[in-house]
Write a protein that holds these residues in place. Structure first.
Motif, PDB file in Angstrom:
ATOM      1  N   HIS A 101       0.853  -1.203   0.000  1.00 45.31           N
ATOM      2  CA  HIS A 101       0.000   0.000   0.000  1.00 45.31           C
ATOM      3  C   HIS A 101       0.880   1.241   0.000  1.00 45.31           C
ATOM      4  O   HIS A 101       1.401   1.646   1.043  1.00 45.31           O
ATOM      5  CB  HIS A 101      -0.933  -0.013   1.218  1.00 45.31           C
ATOM      6  N   HIS A 137       1.334   5.283  -2.051  1.00 45.73           N
ATOM      7  CA  HIS A 137       0.714   6.276  -2.945  1.00 45.73           C
ATOM      8  C   HIS A 137       1.816   6.918  -3.777  1.00 45.73           C
ATOM      9  O   HIS A 137       2.174   8.078  -3.579  1.00 45.73           O
ATOM     10  CB  HIS A 137      -0.070   7.300  -2.132  1.00 45.73           C
ATOM     11  N   GLU A 157      -8.525   2.515  -3.022  1.00 42.35           N
ATOM     12  CA  GLU A 157      -9.030   2.114  -1.755  1.00 42.35           C
ATOM     13  C   GLU A 157     -10.445   2.648  -1.571  1.00 42.35           C
ATOM     14  O   GLU A 157     -10.774   3.765  -1.949  1.00 42.35           O
ATOM     15  CB  GLU A 157      -8.123   2.559  -0.612  1.00 42.35           C
TER      16      GLU A 157
HETATM   17 ZN   LIG Z   1      -3.899   4.770   1.433  1.00 38.94          ZN
END
Ligand SMILES: [Zn+2]
Length: 268
Positions: free
Chosen positions: A6, A8, A92
């Motif tokens: 996870h 970004h 998400e």
């Molecule tokens: Zn996130």
């Protein structure tokens, strides 16, 4: 070898030194990085990065905190984006009642509208995931576990979720596992005040959780407060292995296997 499940990577924070960020991840043994979309633009950028870099994969979706800005139906665009072979999940998505309109001067009616829109686009994303036989990356914050699990129940057996950045208690962990979903842990596990997360790590069976940075947020100790990046999975792994009482190779094997099982397209 570890995966950052996870990140970004599309955030502007990484633009100045993107190549160095990937190089440092590689040097730290982080061999796969999943870049998570938070709206269509960010999802498109995640897919583009996955197209350009071998070790990068993408998740496409719309974040609950931005629900009111979403179109009424997010499904058509997400179906299109998820057709890319390096899209490994939908998200998400989920529910977040922390930053409702009333915290920024809105009315209770605005809050109700926001919650309803969050639930609507959450269901739509679960639907796309089920259709495409993908799993979901779940953002669940505040008093939303009941509502989140209730919505997911109608998709049981068709799509599963990873409750990312898990920081709940053991009871929450049990309920998530009972629903067929799993969790992933961030740098919070290294924080002085992260004992509840270390307790959850200790209780989560090896093979049923994954590691993530949630970068650029939540840098682990000793980088706390600075920009986080995928290479720091290393520090997170060390803290998790210690809380679990297992070796780093054992943790590497179990967390990578869990990720490959949960995100089958990651194997490509
Ligand atoms: Zn996130």
């Amino acid at each position: 070898m570890f995966y950052d499940t996870h990140a970004h990577l599309d955030y502007p924070d990484f633009q100045p030194d993107f190549a160095d960020v990937l190089a440092r991840a590689r040097a730290a043994g982080v061999t796969k990085i999943i870049s998570i979309g938070t709206n269509f633009e960010s999802s498109r950028r995640a897919v583009a990065l996955a197209g350009q870099h071998n070790e990068v994969f993408a998740v496409v979706g719309w974040h609950p905190s931005d629900a009111l800005a979403a179109p009424d139906d997010v499904r058509p665009v997400l179906r299109e984006l998820a057709a890319h072979p390096k899209v490994v999940a939908v998200g998400e998505t989920g529910l977040d009642y922390y930053r409702l309109p009333s915290t920024k001067g809105g009315t209770p009616a605005d809050d109700a509208r926001d919650k309803q829109k969050q639930a609507t686009i959450f269901r739509q994303q679960l639907e796309v995931a089920a259709e495409l036989r993908l799993n979901c990356v779940i953002h669940q914050r505040g008093e939303t576990l009941d509502d989140t699990l209730a919505i997911m129940t109608s998709f049981a057996g068709r799509t599963r979720g990873v409750f990312h950045c898990f920081s709940g208690d053991l009871k929450a962990l049990e309920r998530i596992r009972a629903a067929g979903s799993l969790v992933s842990f961030t740098g919070i596990v290294t924080f002085k005040n992260g004992q509840n997360v270390r307790d959850a790590v200790a209780a989560a069976p090896l093979g049923e959780f994954m590691l993530e940075t949630d970068c650029p947020f939540l840098a682990p100790i000793p980088y706390r407060g600075k920009r986080c990046e995928p290479a720091y999975v290393r520090e997170i792994a060390e803290a998790v292995a210690q809380a679990k009482g297992c070796s780093l190779p054992e943790l590497s094997q179990a967390t990578c296997a869990a990720a490959l099982d949960f995100f089958p397209r990651l194997a490509s």
